[in-house]
Design a protein around this motif. Structure first.
Motif, short mmCIF file in Angstrom:
data_model
loop_
_atom_site.label_atom_id
_atom_site.label_comp_id
_atom_site.label_asym_id
_atom_site.label_seq_id
_atom_site.Cartn_x
_atom_site.Cartn_y
_atom_site.Cartn_z
N ARG A 60 6.08 7.36 -6.87
CA ARG A 60 5.42 8.65 -6.84
C ARG A 60 3.94 8.43 -6.54
NH1 ARG A 60 5.11 10.58 -12.47
NH2 ARG A 60 3.07 9.62 -12.37
N PRO A 61 3.30 9.26 -5.72
CA PRO A 61 1.89 9.05 -5.36
C PRO A 61 0.99 9.07 -6.60
CG PRO A 61 2.90 10.67 -3.90
CD PRO A 61 3.89 10.41 -5.00
N LEU A 62 -0.04 8.25 -6.56
CA LEU A 62 -1.05 8.25 -7.61
C LEU A 62 -1.95 9.48 -7.46
CD1 LEU A 62 -2.22 4.52 -7.57
CD2 LEU A 62 -1.25 5.70 -9.56
N ARG A 63 -2.45 9.97 -8.59
CA ARG A 63 -3.43 11.06 -8.56
C ARG A 63 -4.79 10.50 -8.93
NH1 ARG A 63 -1.95 16.47 -11.65
NH2 ARG A 63 -4.12 16.79 -11.08
N HIS A 64 -5.78 10.71 -8.07
CA HIS A 64 -7.12 10.20 -8.34
C HIS A 64 -8.11 10.98 -7.48
CE1 HIS A 64 -7.04 8.17 -4.42
NE2 HIS A 64 -5.79 7.82 -4.71
N ARG A 65 -9.39 10.72 -7.70
CA ARG A 65 -10.42 11.39 -6.89
C ARG A 65 -11.22 10.38 -6.08
NH1 ARG A 65 -14.29 10.25 -10.72
NH2 ARG A 65 -13.71 10.65 -12.88
N LEU A 66 -10.68 9.19 -5.91
CA LEU A 66 -11.33 8.19 -5.08
C LEU A 66 -11.10 8.50 -3.60
CD1 LEU A 66 -10.10 5.04 -7.04
CD2 LEU A 66 -12.46 5.90 -7.02
N PRO A 106 -9.41 8.00 -0.41
CA PRO A 106 -8.10 7.38 -0.15
C PRO A 106 -8.21 6.07 0.62
CG PRO A 106 -8.00 9.73 0.27
CD PRO A 106 -9.45 9.41 0.02
N ALA A 107 -9.24 5.92 1.41
CA ALA A 107 -9.41 4.69 2.18
C ALA A 107 -9.70 3.49 1.28
CB ALA A 107 -10.53 4.86 3.20
N ARG A 108 -10.13 3.77 0.05
CA ARG A 108 -10.46 2.68 -0.87
C ARG A 108 -9.26 2.25 -1.71
NH1 ARG A 108 -15.58 4.16 -4.38
NH2 ARG A 108 -15.34 1.97 -4.92
N VAL A 109 -8.19 3.00 -1.66
CA VAL A 109 -7.03 2.73 -2.51
C VAL A 109 -5.93 2.09 -1.66
CG1 VAL A 109 -5.32 3.72 -4.06
CG2 VAL A 109 -7.64 4.66 -4.00
N GLU A 110 -5.67 0.83 -1.90
CA GLU A 110 -4.70 0.06 -1.11
C GLU A 110 -3.40 -0.09 -1.90
OE1 GLU A 110 -4.14 -4.39 0.90
OE2 GLU A 110 -5.94 -3.92 -0.28
N GLU A 111 -2.36 0.56 -1.41
CA GLU A 111 -1.02 0.41 -2.01
C GLU A 111 -0.33 -0.77 -1.34
OE1 GLU A 111 0.31 2.06 -4.45
OE2 GLU A 111 -0.69 4.00 -4.61
N ILE A 112 0.07 -1.75 -2.12
CA ILE A 112 0.57 -3.01 -1.58
C ILE A 112 2.08 -3.11 -1.79
CG2 ILE A 112 0.44 -5.52 -1.82
CD1 ILE A 112 -2.44 -5.02 -2.93
N GLY A 126 13.71 -9.31 -7.11
CA GLY A 126 13.97 -8.32 -6.07
C GLY A 126 13.67 -6.89 -6.43
N VAL A 127 13.23 -6.61 -7.66
CA VAL A 127 12.96 -5.23 -8.08
C VAL A 127 11.66 -4.73 -7.47
CG1 VAL A 127 12.50 -3.74 -10.07
CG2 VAL A 127 14.26 -5.50 -10.22
N ARG A 128 11.72 -3.55 -6.88
CA ARG A 128 10.54 -2.93 -6.27
C ARG A 128 9.58 -2.46 -7.36
NH1 ARG A 128 9.07 0.84 -2.12
NH2 ARG A 128 6.86 1.24 -2.45
N LEU A 129 8.31 -2.89 -7.26
CA LEU A 129 7.27 -2.50 -8.19
C LEU A 129 6.12 -1.87 -7.42
CD1 LEU A 129 7.19 -5.80 -10.32
CD2 LEU A 129 8.57 -3.77 -10.74
N GLY A 130 5.06 -1.55 -8.12
CA GLY A 130 3.88 -0.99 -7.47
C GLY A 130 2.65 -1.83 -7.78
N LEU A 131 1.89 -2.18 -6.79
CA LEU A 131 0.63 -2.91 -6.97
C LEU A 131 -0.44 -2.22 -6.14
CD1 LEU A 131 -0.59 -5.36 -8.41
CD2 LEU A 131 -0.10 -6.72 -6.36
N THR A 132 -1.54 -1.88 -6.78
CA THR A 132 -2.59 -1.11 -6.14
C THR A 132 -3.93 -1.81 -6.32
OG1 THR A 132 -1.41 0.94 -6.66
CG2 THR A 132 -3.73 1.14 -6.03
N ARG A 133 -4.68 -1.90 -5.25
CA ARG A 133 -6.04 -2.46 -5.30
C ARG A 133 -7.02 -1.36 -4.98
NH1 ARG A 133 -9.30 -4.18 -0.95
NH2 ARG A 133 -11.08 -5.46 -1.63
N VAL A 134 -8.09 -1.28 -5.77
CA VAL A 134 -9.17 -0.34 -5.49
C VAL A 134 -10.32 -1.12 -4.88
CG1 VAL A 134 -10.75 1.38 -6.42
CG2 VAL A 134 -8.44 1.16 -7.38
N ASP A 135 -10.65 -0.82 -3.65
CA ASP A 135 -11.69 -1.54 -2.91
C ASP A 135 -13.06 -1.16 -3.47
OD1 ASP A 135 -13.39 -2.73 -1.12
OD2 ASP A 135 -12.52 -1.81 0.67
#
Length: 377
Positions: A23-29, A31-37, A44-53
Protein backbone atom coordinates in the motif's frame (compact mmCIF):
# COMPACT_ATOMS: atom_id res chain seq x y z
CA UNK A 1 -49.37 -25.28 -10.85
CA UNK A 2 -45.81 -24.12 -11.19
CA UNK A 3 -44.33 -22.25 -8.27
CA UNK A 4 -41.75 -19.70 -9.24
CA UNK A 5 -39.28 -18.69 -6.58
CA UNK A 6 -36.76 -15.92 -6.53
CA UNK A 7 -33.25 -17.28 -5.99
CA UNK A 8 -31.55 -16.11 -2.81
CA UNK A 9 -28.93 -13.43 -3.42
CA UNK A 10 -25.43 -14.74 -3.63
CA UNK A 11 -23.43 -14.15 -0.47
CA UNK A 12 -20.84 -11.51 -1.08
CA UNK A 13 -17.33 -12.70 -0.45
CA UNK A 14 -15.15 -10.81 1.98
CA UNK A 15 -12.73 -8.61 0.15
CA UNK A 16 -9.15 -9.50 0.95
CA UNK A 17 -5.89 -8.47 -0.55
CA UNK A 18 -4.51 -11.20 -2.76
CA UNK A 19 -1.30 -9.58 -3.99
CA UNK A 20 1.90 -8.64 -2.19
CA UNK A 21 1.92 -5.11 -3.59
CA UNK A 22 2.61 -2.58 -0.87
CA UNK A 23 0.00 0.00 0.00
CA UNK A 24 1.42 3.48 -0.81
CA UNK A 25 3.07 5.40 2.01
CA UNK A 26 1.48 8.64 3.18
CA UNK A 27 3.89 11.52 3.73
CA UNK A 28 4.51 15.16 2.84
CA UNK A 29 8.03 14.73 1.49
CA UNK A 30 8.93 15.48 -2.10
CA UNK A 31 8.10 12.19 -3.88
CA UNK A 32 11.41 12.41 -5.70
CA UNK A 33 13.18 12.01 -2.35
CA UNK A 34 11.37 8.79 -1.41
CA UNK A 35 12.94 5.71 -3.01
CA UNK A 36 10.87 2.52 -2.86
CA UNK A 37 13.27 -0.39 -3.31
CA UNK A 38 12.13 -3.79 -4.68
CA UNK A 39 13.06 -6.14 -1.89
CA UNK A 40 12.59 -9.76 -0.87
CA UNK A 41 13.78 -11.68 2.16
CA UNK A 42 16.02 -14.70 1.72
CA UNK A 43 13.01 -17.04 1.87
CA UNK A 44 11.40 -15.20 -1.05
CA UNK A 45 8.79 -13.17 0.87
CA UNK A 46 8.09 -9.74 -0.62
CA UNK A 47 8.85 -6.93 1.85
CA UNK A 48 9.11 -3.16 1.67
CA UNK A 49 12.31 -1.12 1.95
CA UNK A 50 12.26 2.65 1.60
CA UNK A 51 15.09 5.18 1.54
CA UNK A 52 14.56 8.87 2.15
CA UNK A 53 17.13 10.88 0.20
CA UNK A 54 18.59 13.55 2.52
CA UNK A 55 19.94 15.56 -0.43
CA UNK A 56 23.59 15.01 0.41
CA UNK A 57 25.89 12.00 0.63
CA UNK A 58 27.94 10.61 3.47
CA UNK A 59 25.41 10.92 6.27
CA UNK A 60 25.09 8.27 9.01
CA UNK A 61 22.17 5.91 8.33
CA UNK A 62 19.22 5.05 10.57
CA UNK A 63 17.04 2.00 9.90
CA UNK A 64 13.52 2.28 11.36
CA UNK A 65 11.60 -0.86 12.37
CA UNK A 66 7.86 -0.67 13.11
CA UNK A 67 5.81 -2.89 15.43
CA UNK A 68 3.55 -5.78 14.46
CA UNK A 69 0.47 -4.68 12.45
CA UNK A 70 1.92 -1.16 12.10
CA UNK A 71 4.08 -0.04 9.16
CA UNK A 72 6.68 2.48 8.05
CA UNK A 73 3.81 5.00 8.02
CA UNK A 74 4.19 5.41 11.79
CA UNK A 75 7.49 7.23 11.25
CA UNK A 76 6.19 9.50 8.47
CA UNK A 77 2.99 11.05 9.86
CA UNK A 78 2.20 14.03 7.58
CA UNK A 79 0.03 15.68 10.22
CA UNK A 80 2.84 16.28 12.73
CA UNK A 81 6.59 16.57 13.05
CA UNK A 82 7.63 12.95 12.71
CA UNK A 83 10.78 10.97 13.41
CA UNK A 84 11.95 11.05 9.77
CA UNK A 85 11.71 14.86 9.82
CA UNK A 86 13.83 14.98 12.97
CA UNK A 87 16.44 12.57 11.59
CA UNK A 88 16.77 14.50 8.33
CA UNK A 89 17.18 17.82 10.15
CA UNK A 90 19.78 16.31 12.48
CA UNK A 91 21.97 15.02 9.63
CA UNK A 92 20.91 11.39 9.14
CA UNK A 93 19.74 9.31 6.18
CA UNK A 94 16.55 7.39 7.13
CA UNK A 95 15.72 3.94 5.80
CA UNK A 96 12.42 2.23 6.64
CA UNK A 97 11.69 -1.49 6.56
CA UNK A 98 8.19 -2.90 6.19
CA UNK A 99 8.80 -6.41 7.50
CA UNK A 100 6.26 -9.18 6.99
CA UNK A 101 4.08 -8.02 9.91
CA UNK A 102 3.40 -4.64 8.24
CA UNK A 103 -0.17 -3.56 7.53
CA UNK A 104 1.10 -2.28 4.17
CA UNK A 105 1.45 -5.97 3.27
CA UNK A 106 -1.29 -8.64 3.26
CA UNK A 107 0.37 -11.38 5.30
CA UNK A 108 -1.50 -10.79 8.58
CA UNK A 109 -4.78 -11.62 6.79
CA UNK A 110 -3.76 -13.79 3.85
CA UNK A 111 -0.70 -15.51 2.49
CA UNK A 112 1.78 -17.75 4.25
CA UNK A 113 1.99 -17.77 8.01
CA UNK A 114 5.16 -16.94 9.87
CA UNK A 115 6.68 -16.67 13.32
CA UNK A 116 8.95 -14.05 14.80
CA UNK A 117 11.83 -16.41 14.02
CA UNK A 118 11.29 -15.58 10.33
CA UNK A 119 11.52 -11.85 10.98
CA UNK A 120 14.73 -12.27 12.98
CA UNK A 121 16.34 -14.72 10.57
CA UNK A 122 15.23 -13.36 7.20
CA UNK A 123 13.72 -9.87 7.23
CA UNK A 124 16.00 -7.78 9.44
CA UNK A 125 19.37 -9.27 8.39
CA UNK A 126 18.44 -8.97 4.71
CA UNK A 127 17.50 -5.31 5.14
CA UNK A 128 20.72 -4.53 7.02
CA UNK A 129 22.77 -6.34 4.37
CA UNK A 130 21.08 -4.47 1.52
CA UNK A 131 21.60 -1.11 3.22
CA UNK A 132 25.26 -1.83 3.83
CA UNK A 133 25.73 -2.69 0.18
CA UNK A 134 24.38 0.75 -0.67
CA UNK A 135 26.02 2.91 2.02
CA UNK A 136 29.38 1.21 2.49
CA UNK A 137 31.09 1.70 5.85
CA UNK A 138 28.99 4.62 7.04
CA UNK A 139 27.63 4.22 10.62
CA UNK A 140 24.35 2.30 10.65
CA UNK A 141 21.95 2.77 13.57
CA UNK A 142 18.59 1.08 14.22
CA UNK A 143 15.54 2.57 15.93
CA UNK A 144 13.05 -0.21 16.62
CA UNK A 145 9.55 -0.25 18.08
CA UNK A 146 7.72 -3.06 19.92
CA UNK A 147 7.89 -6.41 18.05
CA UNK A 148 10.35 -4.84 15.62
CA UNK A 149 12.62 -4.35 18.63
CA UNK A 150 11.88 -7.78 20.10
CA UNK A 151 12.79 -9.57 16.86
CA UNK A 152 15.84 -7.33 16.42
CA UNK A 153 17.10 -8.59 19.79
CA UNK A 154 16.90 -12.15 18.44
CA UNK A 155 18.83 -11.15 15.31
CA UNK A 156 21.48 -9.39 17.41
CA UNK A 157 22.02 -12.26 19.84
CA UNK A 158 22.29 -14.63 16.87
CA UNK A 159 25.13 -12.50 15.49
CA UNK A 160 23.19 -11.84 12.27
CA UNK A 161 23.51 -8.02 12.34
CA UNK A 162 26.99 -7.33 13.75
CA UNK A 163 28.67 -3.97 13.85
CA UNK A 164 25.69 -1.66 14.29
CA UNK A 165 26.65 1.79 15.54
CA UNK A 166 23.83 1.83 18.10
CA UNK A 167 20.29 0.60 18.75
CA UNK A 168 17.28 2.42 20.20
CA UNK A 169 14.71 -0.08 21.48
CA UNK A 170 11.24 1.24 22.28
CA UNK A 171 8.71 -0.59 24.43
CA UNK A 172 10.27 -4.04 24.74
CA UNK A 173 13.60 -5.72 24.02
CA UNK A 174 14.87 -8.91 25.69
CA UNK A 175 12.50 -9.31 28.64
CA UNK A 176 8.82 -9.09 27.55
CA UNK A 177 6.38 -8.57 30.41
CA UNK A 178 2.59 -8.38 30.09
CA UNK A 179 -0.02 -7.89 32.77
CA UNK A 180 -1.67 -11.01 34.19
CA UNK A 181 -5.00 -10.00 32.65
CA UNK A 182 -3.48 -9.51 29.19
CA UNK A 183 -1.58 -12.79 29.40
CA UNK A 184 -4.72 -14.66 30.46
CA UNK A 185 -6.85 -13.10 27.73
CA UNK A 186 -4.26 -13.98 25.09
CA UNK A 187 -4.29 -17.62 26.19
CA UNK A 188 -8.06 -17.98 26.56
CA UNK A 189 -8.96 -15.99 23.45
CA UNK A 190 -6.41 -17.81 21.38
CA UNK A 191 -7.94 -21.17 22.27
CA UNK A 192 -11.59 -20.11 22.03
CA UNK A 193 -11.34 -18.14 18.79
CA UNK A 194 -8.77 -20.04 16.73
CA UNK A 195 -11.39 -22.34 15.20
CA UNK A 196 -13.58 -19.41 14.12
CA UNK A 197 -11.25 -16.60 13.09
CA UNK A 198 -7.60 -16.25 12.17
CA UNK A 199 -7.17 -12.51 12.79
CA UNK A 200 -8.73 -9.66 14.74
CA UNK A 201 -9.56 -6.59 12.61
CA UNK A 202 -9.48 -3.00 13.83
CA UNK A 203 -11.55 -1.17 11.19
CA UNK A 204 -15.22 -1.62 12.06
CA UNK A 205 -16.23 0.02 8.77
CA UNK A 206 -14.80 -2.96 6.88
CA UNK A 207 -16.34 -5.48 9.26
CA UNK A 208 -19.94 -4.29 9.40
CA UNK A 209 -22.52 -4.67 12.12
CA UNK A 210 -23.46 -8.27 11.39
CA UNK A 211 -20.28 -10.28 11.39
CA UNK A 212 -18.44 -12.78 13.53
CA UNK A 213 -16.20 -9.94 14.71
CA UNK A 214 -19.03 -7.82 16.14
CA UNK A 215 -18.86 -9.39 19.67
CA UNK A 216 -15.16 -8.51 19.84
CA UNK A 217 -15.89 -4.85 19.11
CA UNK A 218 -18.74 -4.92 21.61
CA UNK A 219 -16.42 -6.31 24.28
CA UNK A 220 -13.80 -3.66 23.49
CA UNK A 221 -16.39 -0.89 23.81
CA UNK A 222 -17.33 -1.71 27.42
CA UNK A 223 -16.55 1.28 29.65
CA UNK A 224 -14.64 2.95 26.79
CA UNK A 225 -14.74 6.74 26.83
CA UNK A 226 -14.12 7.21 23.09
CA UNK A 227 -17.02 6.42 20.70
CA UNK A 228 -14.74 5.37 17.83
CA UNK A 229 -14.83 1.53 17.49
CA UNK A 230 -11.27 1.41 16.11
CA UNK A 231 -9.98 3.44 19.04
CA UNK A 232 -11.88 1.17 21.44
CA UNK A 233 -10.28 -1.90 19.87
CA UNK A 234 -6.76 -0.41 20.11
CA UNK A 235 -6.64 2.03 23.01
CA UNK A 236 -9.10 0.29 25.32
CA UNK A 237 -8.49 -3.32 24.34
CA UNK A 238 -5.33 -3.85 22.20
CA UNK A 239 -7.03 -6.36 19.86
CA UNK A 240 -9.05 -7.85 22.71
CA UNK A 241 -6.14 -8.37 25.10
CA UNK A 242 -7.37 -5.80 27.61
CA UNK A 243 -4.20 -3.72 27.31
CA UNK A 244 -3.83 -0.12 26.12
CA UNK A 245 -1.63 0.96 23.24
CA UNK A 246 -1.42 4.72 23.85
CA UNK A 247 -2.37 7.60 26.09
CA UNK A 248 -5.49 8.90 24.34
CA UNK A 249 -4.93 12.62 24.84
CA UNK A 250 -1.42 12.40 23.38
CA UNK A 251 -2.80 11.82 19.85
CA UNK A 252 -3.82 14.64 17.57
CA UNK A 253 -7.30 14.47 16.09
CA UNK A 254 -5.86 13.76 12.64
CA UNK A 255 -3.75 10.84 13.90
CA UNK A 256 -6.67 9.49 15.92
CA UNK A 257 -8.82 9.48 12.77
CA UNK A 258 -6.12 7.47 10.94
CA UNK A 259 -5.77 4.66 13.49
CA UNK A 260 -7.40 2.09 11.19
CA UNK A 261 -4.82 2.97 8.54
CA UNK A 262 -1.82 3.06 10.87
CA UNK A 263 -2.56 -0.26 12.58
CA UNK A 264 -3.94 -3.34 10.88
CA UNK A 265 -5.45 -6.70 11.85
CA UNK A 266 -3.63 -8.86 14.39
CA UNK A 267 -3.20 -12.52 13.36
CA UNK A 268 -4.22 -15.03 16.02
CA UNK A 269 -1.88 -17.70 14.69
CA UNK A 270 1.12 -15.72 16.01
CA UNK A 271 -0.18 -16.01 19.59
CA UNK A 272 1.49 -19.35 20.44
CA UNK A 273 4.93 -17.89 19.79
CA UNK A 274 4.10 -14.66 21.60
CA UNK A 275 2.69 -16.66 24.50
CA UNK A 276 5.87 -18.77 24.74
CA UNK A 277 7.97 -15.59 24.74
CA UNK A 278 5.90 -13.97 27.46
CA UNK A 279 5.92 -17.05 29.71
CA UNK A 280 9.71 -17.27 29.39
CA UNK A 281 10.10 -13.53 30.08
CA UNK A 282 12.64 -13.68 27.29
CA UNK A 283 12.72 -13.78 23.49
CA UNK A 284 12.82 -17.48 22.70
CA UNK A 285 12.97 -19.32 19.40
CA UNK A 286 9.80 -21.04 18.19
CA UNK A 287 11.30 -23.61 15.83
CA UNK A 288 13.06 -26.32 17.83
CA UNK A 289 13.62 -29.00 15.18
CA UNK A 290 13.74 -27.08 11.89
CA UNK A 291 17.40 -26.80 10.93
CA UNK A 292 16.84 -23.56 9.03
CA UNK A 293 16.50 -21.70 12.32
CA UNK A 294 19.46 -23.28 14.09
CA UNK A 295 21.47 -20.04 13.96
CA UNK A 296 18.93 -18.34 16.24
CA UNK A 297 19.55 -18.82 19.98
CA UNK A 298 16.98 -20.83 21.91
CA UNK A 299 16.87 -18.00 24.43
CA UNK A 300 18.07 -14.53 23.39
CA UNK A 301 18.61 -13.36 26.97
CA UNK A 302 21.03 -16.23 27.58
CA UNK A 303 22.98 -15.09 24.49
CA UNK A 304 22.98 -11.38 25.35
CA UNK A 305 26.77 -11.35 25.63
CA UNK A 306 26.81 -11.37 21.79
CA UNK A 307 25.35 -7.85 21.68
CA UNK A 308 28.18 -5.72 20.31
CA UNK A 309 26.61 -2.27 20.19
CA UNK A 310 25.32 0.38 22.64
CA UNK A 311 21.58 0.09 23.35
CA UNK A 312 19.11 2.71 24.57
CA UNK A 313 16.03 1.13 26.17
CA UNK A 314 13.18 3.61 25.80
CA UNK A 315 9.69 3.36 27.31
CA UNK A 316 6.74 5.51 28.24
CA UNK A 317 5.92 5.63 31.95
CA UNK A 318 2.29 4.70 31.11
CA UNK A 319 3.00 1.75 28.81
CA UNK A 320 -0.23 -0.23 29.08
CA UNK A 321 0.99 -3.15 26.95
CA UNK A 322 4.54 -4.12 27.94
CA UNK A 323 4.43 -2.45 31.37
CA UNK A 324 7.96 -2.00 32.77
CA UNK A 325 9.63 -4.50 30.43
CA UNK A 326 12.42 -2.08 29.52
CA UNK A 327 13.23 -1.21 33.12
CA UNK A 328 13.31 -4.92 33.91
CA UNK A 329 15.60 -5.52 30.91
CA UNK A 330 18.02 -2.84 32.11
CA UNK A 331 18.13 -4.36 35.59
CA UNK A 332 18.64 -7.90 34.31
CA UNK A 333 21.39 -6.94 31.87
CA UNK A 334 23.16 -4.81 34.50
CA UNK A 335 23.30 -7.89 36.71
CA UNK A 336 24.00 -10.58 34.11
CA UNK A 337 25.99 -8.69 31.44
CA UNK A 338 27.52 -5.63 33.18
CA UNK A 339 30.03 -5.18 30.36
CA UNK A 340 27.29 -4.15 27.92
CA UNK A 341 26.65 -0.48 27.15
CA UNK A 342 22.92 -0.33 27.94
CA UNK A 343 20.97 2.61 29.33
CA UNK A 344 17.31 3.11 30.20
CA UNK A 345 15.19 6.23 29.66
CA UNK A 346 11.56 6.60 30.72
CA UNK A 347 9.29 9.18 29.08
CA UNK A 348 6.82 10.63 31.62
CA UNK A 349 3.17 10.70 30.55
CA UNK A 350 3.58 8.52 27.46
CA UNK A 351 2.26 5.07 26.70
CA UNK A 352 3.43 2.73 23.96
CA UNK A 353 2.56 3.88 20.44
CA UNK A 354 2.33 7.56 21.30
CA UNK A 355 6.09 7.69 21.80
CA UNK A 356 6.16 7.90 17.98
CA UNK A 357 2.58 8.86 17.07
CA UNK A 358 2.04 11.48 19.77
CA UNK A 359 1.58 15.09 18.72
CA UNK A 360 4.28 16.15 21.19
CA UNK A 361 6.69 13.27 20.53
CA UNK A 362 9.12 15.52 18.64
CA UNK A 363 9.58 17.61 21.79
CA UNK A 364 9.26 14.93 24.47
CA UNK A 365 10.72 11.78 22.90
CA UNK A 366 12.80 12.32 19.79
CA UNK A 367 15.43 14.39 21.59
CA UNK A 368 16.42 11.35 23.66
CA UNK A 369 16.87 9.34 20.46
CA UNK A 370 18.88 12.05 18.71
CA UNK A 371 21.12 12.60 21.74
CA UNK A 372 21.91 8.89 21.89
CA UNK A 373 22.66 8.68 18.17
CA UNK A 374 24.70 11.89 18.27
CA UNK A 375 27.03 10.55 20.93
CA UNK A 376 27.95 7.66 18.63
CA UNK A 377 27.84 8.98 15.07
Amino acid sequence: MIFRTTPAPRRQLRRVRTTTALRPLRHRLDPARVEEIPFRAADGVRLGLTRVDPGESGRPVVLLLHGHTASADMFLLPETRNLVDSLLDDGYEPWLLDWRGSCRLPYNETGQRYTYDDVALYDIPAAVSHIRERVGDRPLFVVAHCIGSLTLSLSMTAGLVPGLAGVVSQGVFLTPKLSGRTSLRMSVAGELLKSRIDHIPVDFRKVGLRSKYTPLFALASRKASCPDPTCQMLHHSAWGSGASLFVHENLSEATHDRLAELLGPAPLWILPHLRRIELARSVVRWHETDGRYRSLPRNALDAADRIDTPVLLLAGSENGLWLDSQKLCHQVLARRQPQLDVRYTEIPGYGHLDTFLGRGAALDVFGHILDFLGERR
